[in-house]
Design a protein around this motif. Sequence first.
Motif, short mmCIF file in Angstrom:
data_model
loop_
_atom_site.label_atom_id
_atom_site.label_comp_id
_atom_site.label_asym_id
_atom_site.label_seq_id
_atom_site.Cartn_x
_atom_site.Cartn_y
_atom_site.Cartn_z
N ALA A 150 42.00 -85.72 -12.06
CA ALA A 150 41.04 -85.31 -13.09
C ALA A 150 40.88 -86.33 -14.21
CB ALA A 150 41.44 -83.95 -13.66
N MET A 151 41.99 -86.91 -14.68
CA MET A 151 41.89 -87.86 -15.79
C MET A 151 41.17 -89.13 -15.37
SD MET A 151 44.81 -89.33 -18.39
CE MET A 151 45.16 -87.70 -19.02
N VAL A 152 41.50 -89.64 -14.19
CA VAL A 152 40.84 -90.83 -13.68
C VAL A 152 39.36 -90.54 -13.43
CG1 VAL A 152 40.79 -92.55 -11.83
CG2 VAL A 152 42.98 -91.64 -12.63
N LYS A 153 39.07 -89.35 -12.92
CA LYS A 153 37.69 -88.96 -12.65
C LYS A 153 36.88 -88.91 -13.95
CE LYS A 153 36.94 -85.66 -9.69
NZ LYS A 153 36.80 -84.29 -9.10
N ALA A 154 37.49 -88.38 -15.01
CA ALA A 154 36.80 -88.32 -16.31
C ALA A 154 36.43 -89.73 -16.77
CB ALA A 154 37.68 -87.63 -17.34
N MET A 155 37.36 -90.67 -16.60
CA MET A 155 37.08 -92.06 -16.99
C MET A 155 35.91 -92.63 -16.19
SD MET A 155 38.87 -93.84 -19.30
CE MET A 155 39.07 -95.50 -18.66
N ILE A 157 33.51 -91.01 -14.62
CA ILE A 157 32.27 -90.32 -14.98
C ILE A 157 31.69 -90.93 -16.25
CG2 ILE A 157 31.36 -88.13 -15.90
CD1 ILE A 157 33.29 -86.69 -13.98
N GLN A 158 32.53 -91.12 -17.24
CA GLN A 158 32.07 -91.68 -18.51
C GLN A 158 31.59 -93.12 -18.36
OE1 GLN A 158 35.43 -91.06 -21.09
NE2 GLN A 158 35.28 -88.83 -20.97
N GLU A 159 32.30 -93.90 -17.56
CA GLU A 159 31.92 -95.30 -17.34
C GLU A 159 30.57 -95.39 -16.63
OE1 GLU A 159 35.27 -96.72 -15.20
OE2 GLU A 159 36.45 -97.18 -17.00
N LYS A 160 30.37 -94.51 -15.64
CA LYS A 160 29.11 -94.55 -14.90
C LYS A 160 27.94 -94.11 -15.77
CE LYS A 160 30.62 -94.24 -10.11
NZ LYS A 160 29.83 -95.43 -9.74
N ALA A 161 28.18 -93.10 -16.62
CA ALA A 161 27.13 -92.67 -17.54
C ALA A 161 26.79 -93.80 -18.51
CB ALA A 161 27.59 -91.43 -18.31
N ARG A 162 27.81 -94.51 -18.97
CA ARG A 162 27.59 -95.63 -19.89
C ARG A 162 26.80 -96.74 -19.19
NH1 ARG A 162 29.32 -97.63 -24.59
NH2 ARG A 162 29.47 -99.90 -24.84
N GLY A 163 27.02 -96.89 -17.87
CA GLY A 163 26.35 -97.94 -17.12
C GLY A 163 24.83 -97.82 -17.13
N VAL A 164 24.32 -96.61 -17.39
CA VAL A 164 22.86 -96.43 -17.47
C VAL A 164 22.43 -96.11 -18.91
CG1 VAL A 164 22.58 -95.76 -15.06
CG2 VAL A 164 23.11 -94.00 -16.78
N GLY A 165 23.34 -96.39 -19.86
CA GLY A 165 22.98 -96.26 -21.26
C GLY A 165 23.26 -94.92 -21.91
N PHE A 166 23.88 -93.97 -21.16
CA PHE A 166 24.16 -92.65 -21.75
C PHE A 166 25.57 -92.67 -22.34
CE2 PHE A 166 25.48 -88.15 -21.59
CZ PHE A 166 24.42 -87.57 -22.27
N ASP A 167 25.65 -93.00 -23.63
CA ASP A 167 26.94 -93.11 -24.27
C ASP A 167 26.77 -93.11 -25.78
OD1 ASP A 167 29.67 -93.28 -24.42
OD2 ASP A 167 29.82 -95.37 -23.80
N GLU A 205 37.85 -74.88 -23.61
CA GLU A 205 37.85 -75.70 -24.82
C GLU A 205 38.89 -76.80 -24.75
OE1 GLU A 205 35.61 -75.62 -26.88
OE2 GLU A 205 34.67 -73.68 -26.54
N PHE A 206 40.03 -76.51 -24.11
CA PHE A 206 41.07 -77.54 -23.96
C PHE A 206 40.57 -78.66 -23.05
CE2 PHE A 206 45.05 -79.26 -22.10
CZ PHE A 206 45.66 -79.67 -23.28
N GLY A 207 39.86 -78.29 -22.01
CA GLY A 207 39.27 -79.30 -21.13
C GLY A 207 38.28 -80.18 -21.87
N ASP A 208 37.46 -79.56 -22.72
CA ASP A 208 36.51 -80.32 -23.53
C ASP A 208 37.23 -81.28 -24.47
OD1 ASP A 208 34.48 -78.94 -22.31
OD2 ASP A 208 34.14 -77.55 -23.97
N LEU A 213 38.93 -86.83 -25.86
CA LEU A 213 40.01 -87.77 -26.16
C LEU A 213 39.99 -88.94 -25.18
CD1 LEU A 213 42.99 -85.42 -27.06
CD2 LEU A 213 42.02 -87.20 -28.52
N ILE A 214 39.73 -88.65 -23.91
CA ILE A 214 39.61 -89.71 -22.91
C ILE A 214 38.45 -90.62 -23.25
CG2 ILE A 214 39.05 -90.16 -20.48
CD1 ILE A 214 40.60 -87.55 -19.83
N ASN A 215 37.36 -90.01 -23.71
CA ASN A 215 36.19 -90.77 -24.11
C ASN A 215 36.51 -91.72 -25.27
OD1 ASN A 215 33.53 -91.48 -23.77
ND2 ASN A 215 32.68 -89.58 -24.55
N TYR A 216 37.26 -91.20 -26.25
CA TYR A 216 37.63 -92.04 -27.39
C TYR A 216 38.56 -93.17 -26.96
CZ TYR A 216 39.03 -93.45 -32.08
OH TYR A 216 39.25 -94.18 -33.22
N ALA A 217 39.51 -92.85 -26.09
CA ALA A 217 40.43 -93.87 -25.58
C ALA A 217 39.65 -94.99 -24.89
CB ALA A 217 41.43 -93.24 -24.60
#
Length: 271
Positions: A150-155, A157-167, A205-208, A213-217
């Motif tokens: 899950a933690m690696v997947k979150a990273m 997901i965020q990286e791929k979204a950033r790759g198309v400018g969603f960040d 809410e804990f998942g959010d 936090l992963i996003n900030y890291a």
Amino acid sequence: MTKIRVKKDKNRKAKLEAFDRLLTIMDELRENCPWDKKQTIESLRHLTIEETYELSDAIIENDLEEVKKELGDITLHMIFYARIASETDSFDMADVLNAVSEKLIRRHPHIYGDVVAEDEEAVKQNWEKIKLQEKGNKSVLGGVPASLPAMVKAMRIQEKARGVGFDWEKKEQVWEKVEEEMSEFKAEHNVEHGRALNHQKAQGEFGDLLFSLINYARFIGINPEEALERTNKKFIKRFNFLETASQQDGRNIADMTLAEMDEYWEKAKKL
């Protein structure tokens, strides 16, 4: 296309000979060793996963000798898969290497084409856009493996979204989101005395909160998976000291109070 200049590799011949030697050994083992003859692509899968985690441990420990050994094991697995596949004419090692070479050329148009990429971020965005076109995914997130932790997947997901400018644009915005999610989690978790906790909402809410936090890291250049693993190792080291030191003092950890254990813990932190 601009001609690419690279430094001449003085050890290229030795590397090719070593790779050829391993290919030969793999052929010999596949044909003559009872265990190797029995293996399938499916039977090797869990072993490959194990080897990957062992490589990860060696990297975190900065044990380069162990990194070398684990890279050898993983390389052997790659050759093993290709050898098995070649027996049904599915593909062989040459197909594997040529395919990844062609992919690297396609995904680096700023090196092998006329595209301009001024910085690392532009390279990442080009990579994700080209990958999306190649795979024909309907979603930018379609290429994220479902079985990732899950933690690696979150990273990813965020990286791929950033790759198309969603960040987010600034790290301060991300931290504001962390604080917002923390407040929402506290609202669900810190319920009044006597009221039952709504575990489903609190979990959500804990998942959010973790996701933010992963996003900030990611924004400040910290790999959360590696950071957590380093903390795991630190905890294990200190807890092992607690067990060993208390035993040497003739004490049983199961009979100690938390305050007594904390005395050893503080000593462990100073080591």
